[in-house]
Write a protein that holds these residues in place. Structure first.
Motif, PDB file in Angstrom:
ATOM      1  N   GLN A   1       0.835  -1.203   0.000  1.00  0.00           N
ATOM      2  CA  GLN A   1       0.000   0.000   0.000  1.00  0.00           C
ATOM      3  C   GLN A   1       0.868   1.251   0.000  1.00  0.00           C
ATOM      4  OE1 GLN A   1      -2.752   0.333   3.272  1.00  0.00           O
ATOM      5  NE2 GLN A   1      -3.231   2.446   2.821  1.00  0.00           N
ATOM      6  N   ARG A   2       1.897   1.233   0.831  1.00  0.00           N
ATOM      7  CA  ARG A   2       2.795   2.380   0.894  1.00  0.00           C
ATOM      8  C   ARG A   2       3.479   2.606  -0.452  1.00  0.00           C
ATOM      9  NH1 ARG A   2       4.972   1.703   5.974  1.00  0.00           N
ATOM     10  NH2 ARG A   2       6.453   0.178   5.216  1.00  0.00           N
ATOM     11  N   MET A   3       3.871   1.514  -1.095  1.00  0.00           N
ATOM     12  CA  MET A   3       4.504   1.636  -2.411  1.00  0.00           C
ATOM     13  C   MET A   3       3.553   2.275  -3.416  1.00  0.00           C
ATOM     14  SD  MET A   3       6.405  -2.035  -2.774  1.00  0.00           S
ATOM     15  CE  MET A   3       7.101  -1.617  -4.358  1.00  0.00           C
ATOM     16  N   ALA A   4       2.337   1.722  -3.477  1.00  0.00           N
ATOM     17  CA  ALA A   4       1.382   2.160  -4.493  1.00  0.00           C
ATOM     18  C   ALA A   4       0.897   3.581  -4.260  1.00  0.00           C
ATOM     19  CB  ALA A   4       0.194   1.198  -4.532  1.00  0.00           C
ATOM     20  N   GLN A   5       0.889   4.032  -3.008  1.00  0.00           N
ATOM     21  CA  GLN A   5       0.372   5.360  -2.716  1.00  0.00           C
ATOM     22  C   GLN A   5       1.470   6.413  -2.581  1.00  0.00           C
ATOM     23  OE1 GLN A   5      -2.123   4.582   0.771  1.00  0.00           O
ATOM     24  NE2 GLN A   5      -3.912   4.428  -0.546  1.00  0.00           N
ATOM     25  N   GLN A   6       2.554   6.075  -1.901  1.00  0.00           N
ATOM     26  CA  GLN A   6       3.586   7.076  -1.645  1.00  0.00           C
ATOM     27  C   GLN A   6       4.667   7.119  -2.725  1.00  0.00           C
ATOM     28  OE1 GLN A   6       5.181   7.032   2.370  1.00  0.00           O
ATOM     29  NE2 GLN A   6       3.282   6.228   3.184  1.00  0.00           N
ATOM     30  N   HIS A   7       4.883   5.989  -3.394  1.00  0.00           N
ATOM     31  CA  HIS A   7       5.979   5.914  -4.361  1.00  0.00           C
ATOM     32  C   HIS A   7       5.489   5.638  -5.776  1.00  0.00           C
ATOM     33  CE1 HIS A   7       8.667   6.221  -1.036  1.00  0.00           C
ATOM     34  NE2 HIS A   7       8.363   5.041  -0.534  1.00  0.00           N
TER      35      HIS A   7
ATOM     36  N   GLU B   1       4.983   7.474  -8.282  1.00  0.00           N
ATOM     37  CA  GLU B   1       5.693   8.158  -9.362  1.00  0.00           C
ATOM     38  C   GLU B   1       6.944   7.415  -9.813  1.00  0.00           C
ATOM     39  OE1 GLU B   1       7.995  11.722  -7.961  1.00  0.00           O
ATOM     40  OE2 GLU B   1       6.934  11.277  -6.083  1.00  0.00           O
ATOM     41  N   TYR B   2       7.463   6.537  -8.953  1.00  0.00           N
ATOM     42  CA  TYR B   2       8.696   5.820  -9.292  1.00  0.00           C
ATOM     43  C   TYR B   2       8.426   4.446  -9.908  1.00  0.00           C
ATOM     44  CZ  TYR B   2      10.587   9.247  -6.006  1.00  0.00           C
ATOM     45  OH  TYR B   2      10.925  10.410  -5.356  1.00  0.00           O
ATOM     46  N   LEU B   3       7.173   4.008  -9.932  1.00  0.00           N
ATOM     47  CA  LEU B   3       6.856   2.630 -10.282  1.00  0.00           C
ATOM     48  C   LEU B   3       6.433   2.467 -11.736  1.00  0.00           C
ATOM     49  CD1 LEU B   3       4.826   1.652  -7.099  1.00  0.00           C
ATOM     50  CD2 LEU B   3       7.177   1.030  -7.646  1.00  0.00           C
ATOM     51  N   ALA B   4       6.951   1.416 -12.368  1.00  0.00           N
ATOM     52  CA  ALA B   4       6.542   1.057 -13.719  1.00  0.00           C
ATOM     53  C   ALA B   4       5.180   0.371 -13.668  1.00  0.00           C
ATOM     54  CB  ALA B   4       7.573   0.124 -14.349  1.00  0.00           C
ATOM     55  N   LYS B   5       4.423   0.483 -14.725  1.00  0.00           N
ATOM     56  CA  LYS B   5       3.147  -0.225 -14.837  1.00  0.00           C
ATOM     57  C   LYS B   5       3.430  -1.645 -15.310  1.00  0.00           C
ATOM     58  CE  LYS B   5       0.645   4.043 -15.851  1.00  0.00           C
ATOM     59  NZ  LYS B   5      -0.153   4.819 -16.832  1.00  0.00           N
ATOM     60  N   LEU B   6       2.915  -2.608 -14.573  1.00  0.00           N
ATOM     61  CA  LEU B   6       3.312  -4.003 -14.771  1.00  0.00           C
ATOM     62  C   LEU B   6       2.275  -4.849 -15.495  1.00  0.00           C
ATOM     63  CD1 LEU B   6       4.806  -4.674 -11.215  1.00  0.00           C
ATOM     64  CD2 LEU B   6       5.991  -3.850 -13.253  1.00  0.00           C
ATOM     65  N   LYS B   7       1.106  -4.280 -15.779  1.00  0.00           N
ATOM     66  CA  LYS B   7       0.009  -5.116 -16.274  1.00  0.00           C
ATOM     67  C   LYS B   7       0.344  -5.822 -17.580  1.00  0.00           C
ATOM     68  CE  LYS B   7      -4.989  -5.207 -16.677  1.00  0.00           C
ATOM     69  NZ  LYS B   7      -4.954  -6.298 -17.648  1.00  0.00           N
TER      70      LYS B   7
ATOM     71  N   THR C   1      11.080  -0.228 -10.988  1.00  0.00           N
ATOM     72  CA  THR C   1      11.186   1.221 -11.138  1.00  0.00           C
ATOM     73  C   THR C   1      10.985   1.653 -12.583  1.00  0.00           C
ATOM     74  OG1 THR C   1      13.591   1.146 -11.412  1.00  0.00           O
ATOM     75  CG2 THR C   1      12.745   1.384  -9.175  1.00  0.00           C
ATOM     76  N   GLU C   2      10.364   2.801 -12.733  1.00  0.00           N
ATOM     77  CA  GLU C   2      10.031   3.324 -14.059  1.00  0.00           C
ATOM     78  C   GLU C   2      11.284   3.593 -14.889  1.00  0.00           C
ATOM     79  OE1 GLU C   2       8.176   4.446 -17.351  1.00  0.00           O
ATOM     80  OE2 GLU C   2       7.172   3.593 -15.595  1.00  0.00           O
ATOM     81  N   ASN C   3      12.357   4.006 -14.258  1.00  0.00           N
ATOM     82  CA  ASN C   3      13.577   4.342 -14.994  1.00  0.00           C
ATOM     83  C   ASN C   3      14.496   3.154 -15.230  1.00  0.00           C
ATOM     84  OD1 ASN C   3      12.850   7.045 -15.165  1.00  0.00           O
ATOM     85  ND2 ASN C   3      13.853   7.570 -13.233  1.00  0.00           N
ATOM     86  N   SER C   4      14.098   1.980 -14.800  1.00  0.00           N
ATOM     87  CA  SER C   4      14.944   0.795 -14.963  1.00  0.00           C
ATOM     88  C   SER C   4      15.101   0.430 -16.440  1.00  0.00           C
ATOM     89  CB  SER C   4      14.334  -0.393 -14.216  1.00  0.00           C
ATOM     90  OG  SER C   4      15.028  -1.593 -14.526  1.00  0.00           O
ATOM     91  N   GLN C   5      16.310   0.009 -16.785  1.00  0.00           N
ATOM     92  CA  GLN C   5      16.570  -0.533 -18.116  1.00  0.00           C
ATOM     93  C   GLN C   5      16.401  -2.056 -18.111  1.00  0.00           C
ATOM     94  OE1 GLN C   5      17.201   1.645 -20.734  1.00  0.00           O
ATOM     95  NE2 GLN C   5      16.657   3.068 -19.070  1.00  0.00           N
ATOM     96  N   MET C   6      15.982  -2.596 -16.981  1.00  0.00           N
ATOM     97  CA  MET C   6      15.845  -4.053 -16.823  1.00  0.00           C
ATOM     98  C   MET C   6      14.437  -4.399 -16.332  1.00  0.00           C
ATOM     99  SD  MET C   6      18.964  -5.290 -17.468  1.00  0.00           S
ATOM    100  CE  MET C   6      19.169  -6.840 -16.590  1.00  0.00           C
ATOM    101  N   LYS C   7      13.453  -3.721 -16.865  1.00  0.00           N
ATOM    102  CA  LYS C   7      12.081  -3.901 -16.375  1.00  0.00           C
ATOM    103  C   LYS C   7      11.613  -5.348 -16.486  1.00  0.00           C
ATOM    104  CE  LYS C   7      10.109   0.738 -17.150  1.00  0.00           C
ATOM    105  NZ  LYS C   7      11.273   1.406 -17.770  1.00  0.00           N
TER     106      LYS C   7
END
Length: 421
Positions: free
Chosen positions: A101-107, A109-115, A322-328
């Motif tokens: 929950q903390r990841m999805a709400q507080q962070h 902006e840093y997370l890649a969309k995984l769907k 992370t959204e900026n990862s080159q290894m998503k």
């Protein structure tokens, strides 16, 4: 190092990473050589914890199958404060974990969309439905994190001490009045036991649950956001209820104690019950060297309340790419191998936790009594039923609760002080 890429299962030259219920397939191409690549993973665990051992083994298996190494940095529970500044500074982090929950709400902006990646392996079919619903709701329909090691929060009790105090299965309370009767029976028995113990760092659970039982989780969040404590009579009543537990001597003498002193009283044979998450039985037995047979029941209902025992705090840890990862893709694949199948069960058995993979239906004996309630749950609560939803306010609420439960202020003063913040 050879170049490796994602491939479908069954490809002739594929090396397979087995996950128990699923298979990740990686194909080796013989034509090109590339510099060695790696996934940088910041972990919420400490290096010596059982979860770390499981994750280390998974990383070795992933590297053996793919040729891609996983550099693990053990950050512990402080990761919540560390991850944002590190990513803002441009540090390479491909994967991290924390409370989902903390990841999805507080962070977010840093997370890649995984769907899109998740759909290729039908990952959502493995997620416990309540967890999937919550994480997609926080992600506005997307999948920002991959839940693992789920938890359920309620009252855990020592069955031997329960019986020692003259109680049976029929005494399991579903209402506040019956909980008070159980506490009174334990206190008045010859056992010398305290009915309930608690730690100061978890005191918000008591009041959060009680207030949400009266007015529901949404209105609880509104009271906090709008600071309408004085206008909600149920907020005062909930404070009176919780203070009663302490004033009547139903809480152990040291409660609220420093963590984990309070919860350990249940393993030390001093208190019968504790309101905690499903990690508590394992922690208590580890800390006290005890072998407890555990029972569980949800926090009880209140008269004319808005919500009942169908409302339960459930949650999980989560992996985020992370959204900026080159290894998503690679980071997703590694996390996926931990969240499902055999590795998920190893995690479950190592720490007596709830399986993350919905296909893994066997719960450890220590927490098995809670399974039926999670199955029947229809109203997922956030942590502390929303009492900690406002990050700038939760510490002030906790400090007032500590004064209330230490009998340093009245319920009326508690509400007055909160309303003036």
């Amino acid at each position: 190092m050879r170049k490796w890429k994602r491939a479908v299962a069954g490809l002739g030259s594929a090396v397979l990473l087995m996950t128990g219920t699923g298979v990740l397939a990686f194909a080796q191409e013989e034509t090109e050589d590339f510099p060695e690549s790696k996934i940088v993973y910041w972990s919420m665990w400490e290096e010596g914890e059982p979860q770390a051992e499981i994750i280390r083994d998974a990383a070795l298996a992933y590297e053996e199958a793919t040729g891609i190494s996983v550099e693990i940095q053990w950050k512990g529970r402080e990761i919540n404060d560390l991850i944002g500044p590190a990513l803002d500074a441009g540090e390479q982090i491909d994967l991290f974990d924390d409370d989902y929950q903390r990841m999805a709400q507080q962070h977010k902006e840093y997370l890649a969309k995984l769907k899109e990646m998740a759909d290729t392996v039908d990952y959502e079919a493995h997620i416990m439905p309540v967890l999937l619903e919550q994480v997609k709701n926080w992600g506005d329909g997307e999948l920002p994190a991959m839940p693992y090691q789920p938890y359920i929060t309620g009252v855990w009790y020592n069955k031997d001490l329960w019986e020692e105090a003259g109680l049976t299965q029929e005494n399991i309370p579903q209402t506040w009045e019956k909980l008070l009767k159980v506490c009174r029976k334990i206190k008045n028995s010859d056992s010398g036991l305290s009915p309930i113990s608690c730690d100061s760092s978890y005191i918000n659970l008591l009041y959060g649950y009680q207030l949400a039982r009266y007015i529901g989780q949404e209105r609880t969040a509104q009271v906090i956001h709008n600071c309408t404590w004085k206008q909600i009579p149920e907020a005062l009543q909930a404070a009176k209820d919780i203070r009663t537990l302490f004033f009547a001597g139903y809480m152990s003498p040291d409660s609220p104690a420093e963590h984990p002193q309070g919860q350990n009283e249940v393993g030390d044979g001093e208190a019968v019950m504790v309101l905690q998450g499903s990690w508590a039985p394992e922690e208590i037995m580890e800390e006290t060297g005890s072998d407890v047979e555990w029972g569980f029941f949800p926090w009880p209902t209140v008269e004319n309340g808005a919500e009942g025992i169908e409302g339960i705090m459930v949650g999980a840890q989560g992996f985020g790419v992370t959204e900026n990862s080159q290894m998503k893709q690679e980071a997703f694949d590694f996390a996926y191998s931990i969240c499902i199948g055999e590795t998920d069960m190893k995690m479950t058995e190592a720490v007596n936790s709830i399986p993350a993979d919905a296909d893994n239906t066997q719960w450890p004996a220590a927490i098995a009594d809670a399974k039926q309630y999670l199955t029947e749950e229809s109203r997922p609560y956030m942590w502390a039923a929303g009492l900690e939803a406002d990050l700038d306010y939760k510490d002030e609420i906790q400090q007032e609760l500590l004064k209330l439960t230490r009998l340093e202020e009245t319920p009326e003063e508690f509400i007055e002080n909160l309303g003036n913040m």
